[in-house]
Scaffold this active site. Structure first.
Site, PDB file in Angstrom:
ATOM      1  N   ASP A  89      -1.117   2.698   4.267  1.00  0.00           N
ATOM      2  CA  ASP A  89      -1.878   1.752   3.452  1.00  0.00           C
ATOM      3  C   ASP A  89      -1.298   0.343   3.516  1.00  0.00           C
ATOM      4  O   ASP A  89      -2.041  -0.646   3.540  1.00  0.00           O
ATOM      5  CB  ASP A  89      -1.911   2.202   1.988  1.00  0.00           C
ATOM      6  CG  ASP A  89      -3.030   3.186   1.693  1.00  0.00           C
ATOM      7  OD1 ASP A  89      -3.999   3.239   2.478  1.00  0.00           O
ATOM      8  OD2 ASP A  89      -2.944   3.886   0.673  1.00  0.00           O
ATOM      9  N   LYS A 120      -1.955  10.547  -4.208  1.00  0.00           N
ATOM     10  CA  LYS A 120      -0.997   9.788  -3.398  1.00  0.00           C
ATOM     11  C   LYS A 120       0.440   9.859  -3.917  1.00  0.00           C
ATOM     12  O   LYS A 120       1.381   9.744  -3.124  1.00  0.00           O
ATOM     13  CB  LYS A 120      -1.446   8.327  -3.287  1.00  0.00           C
ATOM     14  CG  LYS A 120      -2.705   8.133  -2.458  1.00  0.00           C
ATOM     15  CD  LYS A 120      -3.037   6.672  -2.259  1.00  0.00           C
ATOM     16  CE  LYS A 120      -4.268   6.496  -1.392  1.00  0.00           C
ATOM     17  NZ  LYS A 120      -4.567   5.083  -1.083  1.00  0.00           N
TER      18      LYS A 120
END
Length: 269
Positions: free
Chosen positions: A104, A67
């Site tokens: 997210d 990420k």
């Protein structure tokens, strides 16, 4: 060849993302695919090079451990590096460029949007990419204080500082403060990972315990919280929420969220 999107990570076999996106594609009658692809850290740059050359590739979701590394390999037109510092979704722009974004934060916040968190105290376990998105979301709703528990205390302290948040960085295993919200943003408790053992007794009766781990769905942390009759949020809530935002980016249509109960039943089989 059909248009497709995928989820990448290392490991990746545990991912439920193909089942989620596949369910929505079937429900909407879209002739496309969603796959899981194991990509090692050494192969991340080559992966994105291959995506640029494939006209059927619509985008990808990103999980552990890519990420933050992916930020250096795709374009950041939305200022994600400055705001969150991690990407979990990459899409192809109309000009062919690969653009990183983060769903997210929205996926995390959706199931707790009804809580009044302004001025409250939250505890976050972990300081990786998921924690960054969670802190970003909490900062936007005016959380008063955050305590981060992490093996690397300096990393946790730097994370607090980067978001300009009041709080403390403490070693993993430190006693919990009497917080209003406890979030496990680490891999602890996931299948194949060390367990997360916490004493939840300092939490007040109205505290909420949120675990982003979804394999297993009923983690030790959530079982402990349930035994104390605390409100809980499981990892599927965030997973489905962030997937819904990514699905629209990939395929240009909103997923059928009115069928979430049916989707959850499929995922827990």
């Amino acid at each position: 060849m059909k248009p497709y999107a995928e989820v990448i990570g290392d490991p990746i076999a545990h991912s439920k993302s193909p089942a989620i996106h596949g369910f929505w594609l079937d429900a909407l009658g879209i002739d496309a695919e969603y796959r899981a692809m194991r990509v090692s850290p050494d192969g991340l740059a080559a992966y994105f090079d291959s995506c640029r050359a494939d006209p059927e590739w619509r985008g990808c979701n990103i999980t552990i451990p890519h990420k933050q590394a992916a930020l250096d390999l795709v374009e950041d037109r939305g200022g994600v590096r400055q705001s969150i510092g991690a990407v979990n979704t990459v899409i192809r722009a109309e000009d062919g460029a690969l653009i990183g974004t983060n769903t997210d934060a929205g996926g995390f916040y959706s199931p707790i949007a009804g809580l009044d968190l302004e001025g409250r105290h939250a505890v976050v376990i972990g300081a990786g990419g998921a924690a960054r998105a969670i802190l970003f979301a909490l900062s936007k709703v005016g959380i008063g204080r955050v305590t981060i528990l992490n093996r690397n205390v300096l990393k946790a302290a730097a994370l607090l500082s980067s978001f300009g948040m009041k709080g403390d960085a403490m070693p993993l295993g430190s006693p919990l403060p009497a917080a209003d919200l406890l979030v496990n943003a680490s891999v602890l408790g996931m299948d194949g990972q060390p367990s997360l053992d916490l004493d939840l007794s300092p939490l007040p009766e109205d505290a909420v315990v949120y675990d982003v781990v979804y394999a297993p769905l009923e983690t030790r942390l959530l079982a402990q919280a349930r035994a104390r009759e605390l409100d809980i949020v499981d990892g599927l809530e965030m997973l489905i929420g962030q997937a819904a935002l990514a699905f629209e980016l990939f395929f240009g249509v909103e997923p059928p969220r009115d069928r979430d109960e049916e989707l959850r039943a499929l995922l827990v089989k």
